[in-house]
Write a protein that holds these residues in place. Structure first.
Motif, PDB file in Angstrom:
ATOM      1  N   VAL A  55       0.858  -1.184   0.000  1.00 49.00           N
ATOM      2  CA  VAL A  55       0.000   0.000   0.000  1.00 49.00           C
ATOM      3  C   VAL A  55       0.897   1.238   0.000  1.00 49.00           C
ATOM      4  N   GLY A  56       0.342   2.340  -0.409  1.00 48.24           N
ATOM      5  CA  GLY A  56       1.074   3.595  -0.396  1.00 48.24           C
ATOM      6  C   GLY A  56       0.099   4.748  -0.249  1.00 48.24           C
ATOM      7  N   TRP A  57       0.629   5.943  -0.112  1.00 49.45           N
ATOM      8  CA  TRP A  57      -0.258   7.099  -0.042  1.00 49.45           C
ATOM      9  C   TRP A  57       0.285   8.187  -0.934  1.00 49.45           C
ATOM     10  N   ASP A  58      -0.626   8.889  -1.581  1.00 49.23           N
ATOM     11  CA  ASP A  58      -0.282   9.964  -2.490  1.00 49.23           C
ATOM     12  C   ASP A  58      -0.016  11.252  -1.728  1.00 49.23           C
ATOM     13  N   HIS A  59      -0.943  11.593  -0.836  1.00 48.38           N
ATOM     14  CA  HIS A  59      -0.763  12.809  -0.031  1.00 48.38           C
ATOM     15  C   HIS A  59      -1.658  12.773   1.196  1.00 48.38           C
ATOM     16  N   ALA A  60      -1.336  13.641   2.131  1.00 50.98           N
ATOM     17  CA  ALA A  60      -2.173  13.852   3.317  1.00 50.98           C
ATOM     18  C   ALA A  60      -2.585  15.311   3.299  1.00 50.98           C
ATOM     19  N   ALA A  61      -3.793  15.578   3.736  1.00 47.59           N
ATOM     20  CA  ALA A  61      -4.283  16.962   3.763  1.00 47.59           C
ATOM     21  C   ALA A  61      -4.825  17.273   5.152  1.00 47.59           C
ATOM     22  N   PHE A  62      -4.566  18.492   5.583  1.00 45.87           N
ATOM     23  CA  PHE A  62      -4.997  18.970   6.892  1.00 45.87           C
ATOM     24  C   PHE A  62      -5.835  20.223   6.717  1.00 45.87           C
ATOM     25  N   ARG A  63      -6.912  20.322   7.451  1.00 44.32           N
ATOM     26  CA  ARG A  63      -7.731  21.535   7.449  1.00 44.32           C
ATOM     27  C   ARG A  63      -7.152  22.505   8.465  1.00 44.32           C
ATOM     28  N   ARG A  64      -7.027  23.764   8.038  1.00 43.26           N
ATOM     29  CA  ARG A  64      -6.489  24.814   8.905  1.00 43.26           C
ATOM     30  C   ARG A  64      -7.359  26.053   8.763  1.00 43.26           C
ATOM     31  N   ASP A  65      -7.136  27.029   9.624  1.00 45.88           N
ATOM     32  CA  ASP A  65      -7.945  28.253   9.545  1.00 45.88           C
ATOM     33  C   ASP A  65      -7.119  29.528   9.635  1.00 45.88           C
ATOM     34  N   ASP A  66      -5.824  29.422   9.336  1.00 47.11           N
ATOM     35  CA  ASP A  66      -4.939  30.581   9.470  1.00 47.11           C
ATOM     36  C   ASP A  66      -4.061  30.732   8.234  1.00 47.11           C
ATOM     37  N   TYR A  67      -4.674  30.901   7.066  1.00 41.15           N
ATOM     38  CA  TYR A  67      -3.978  30.937   5.784  1.00 41.15           C
ATOM     39  C   TYR A  67      -2.800  31.909   5.789  1.00 41.15           C
ATOM     40  N   ASP A  68      -3.050  33.180   6.110  1.00 45.28           N
ATOM     41  CA  ASP A  68      -1.992  34.192   6.042  1.00 45.28           C
ATOM     42  C   ASP A  68      -0.833  33.871   6.976  1.00 45.28           C
ATOM     43  N   ALA A  69      -1.137  33.483   8.194  1.00 42.37           N
ATOM     44  CA  ALA A  69      -0.082  33.168   9.163  1.00 42.37           C
ATOM     45  C   ALA A  69       0.715  31.945   8.718  1.00 42.37           C
ATOM     46  N   PHE A  70       0.035  30.936   8.191  1.00 42.10           N
ATOM     47  CA  PHE A  70       0.722  29.728   7.749  1.00 42.10           C
ATOM     48  C   PHE A  70       1.621  30.035   6.552  1.00 42.10           C
ATOM     49  N   ARG A  71       1.098  30.757   5.576  1.00 42.34           N
ATOM     50  CA  ARG A  71       1.878  31.146   4.405  1.00 42.34           C
ATOM     51  C   ARG A  71       3.112  31.945   4.832  1.00 42.34           C
ATOM     52  N   ASP A  72       2.929  32.895   5.750  1.00 44.21           N
ATOM     53  CA  ASP A  72       4.049  33.700   6.225  1.00 44.21           C
ATOM     54  C   ASP A  72       5.095  32.857   6.940  1.00 44.21           C
TER      55      ASP A  72
ATOM     56  N   ARG B 114      -9.006  27.924  -0.041  1.00 43.45           N
ATOM     57  CA  ARG B 114      -7.652  28.159  -0.517  1.00 43.45           C
ATOM     58  C   ARG B 114      -6.843  26.959  -0.049  1.00 43.45           C
ATOM     59  N   ARG B 115      -5.867  26.565  -0.865  1.00 46.84           N
ATOM     60  CA  ARG B 115      -5.043  25.412  -0.512  1.00 46.84           C
ATOM     61  C   ARG B 115      -3.574  25.766  -0.688  1.00 46.84           C
ATOM     62  N   ILE B 116      -2.760  25.218   0.180  1.00 42.15           N
ATOM     63  CA  ILE B 116      -1.310  25.337   0.084  1.00 42.15           C
ATOM     64  C   ILE B 116      -0.755  23.924   0.049  1.00 42.15           C
ATOM     65  N   PHE B 117       0.140  23.681  -0.924  1.00 44.60           N
ATOM     66  CA  PHE B 117       0.781  22.381  -1.085  1.00 44.60           C
ATOM     67  C   PHE B 117       2.275  22.536  -0.827  1.00 44.60           C
ATOM     68  N   LEU B 118       2.852  21.587  -0.111  1.00 50.88           N
ATOM     69  CA  LEU B 118       4.283  21.586   0.134  1.00 50.88           C
ATOM     70  C   LEU B 118       4.760  20.154   0.238  1.00 50.88           C
ATOM     71  N   ARG B 119       6.058  19.975   0.170  1.00 54.83           N
ATOM     72  CA  ARG B 119       6.630  18.627   0.253  1.00 54.83           C
ATOM     73  C   ARG B 119       7.511  18.511   1.483  1.00 54.83           C
ATOM     74  N   THR B 120       7.486  17.335   2.078  1.00 54.55           N
ATOM     75  CA  THR B 120       8.380  17.049   3.193  1.00 54.55           C
ATOM     76  C   THR B 120       9.786  16.852   2.629  1.00 54.55           C
ATOM     77  N   PRO B 121      10.798  16.847   3.474  1.00 51.73           N
ATOM     78  CA  PRO B 121      12.164  16.647   2.964  1.00 51.73           C
ATOM     79  C   PRO B 121      12.347  15.363   2.158  1.00 51.73           C
ATOM     80  N   ASP B 122      11.554  14.319   2.448  1.00 50.64           N
ATOM     81  CA  ASP B 122      11.690  13.084   1.670  1.00 50.64           C
ATOM     82  C   ASP B 122      10.739  13.018   0.480  1.00 50.64           C
ATOM     83  N   GLY B 123      10.025  14.112   0.193  1.00 48.58           N
ATOM     84  CA  GLY B 123       9.207  14.196  -1.011  1.00 48.58           C
ATOM     85  C   GLY B 123       7.723  13.967  -0.847  1.00 48.58           C
TER      86      GLY B 123
END
Length: 84
Positions: A21-38, A58-67
């Motif tokens: 099995v594997g996973w493509d991505h994990a997503a988390f709901r947040r409520d502080d877009y500007d603070a998180f982006r900053d 609005r969504r923000i995507f990023l990668r962990t150090p291992d991809g």
């Protein structure tokens, strides 16, 4: 509340040789877009964004150090524009 704060999306086994099995991505709901982006900017973390006005998200995507792909989902902003 009544909405999940995390979702995991699986991926076909072919993408992960040697694993059942594997996973493509994990997503988390947040409520502080500007603070998180900053915060990402302060730490030099590269990210990409996606605005979905029809969903009031609005969504923000990023990668962990291992991809691994991490998605963050922010809802409820009344005026969503281009990645600001």
């Amino acid at each position: 509340g009544d909405a999940p704060i995390l979702h995991l999306i699986g991926t076909p086994v072919a993408h992960w040789p040697g694993y059942e099995v594997g996973w493509d991505h994990a997503a988390f709901r947040r409520d502080d877009y500007d603070a998180f982006r900053d915060r990402l900017g302060r730490h030099g973390i590269r990210w990409s964004g996606m605005d979905l006005p029809e969903l009031h998200e609005r969504r923000i995507f990023l990668r962990t150090p291992d991809g691994a792909l991490i998605e963050t989902v922010f809802r409820g902003r009344p005026a969503i524009g281009a990645n600001a």
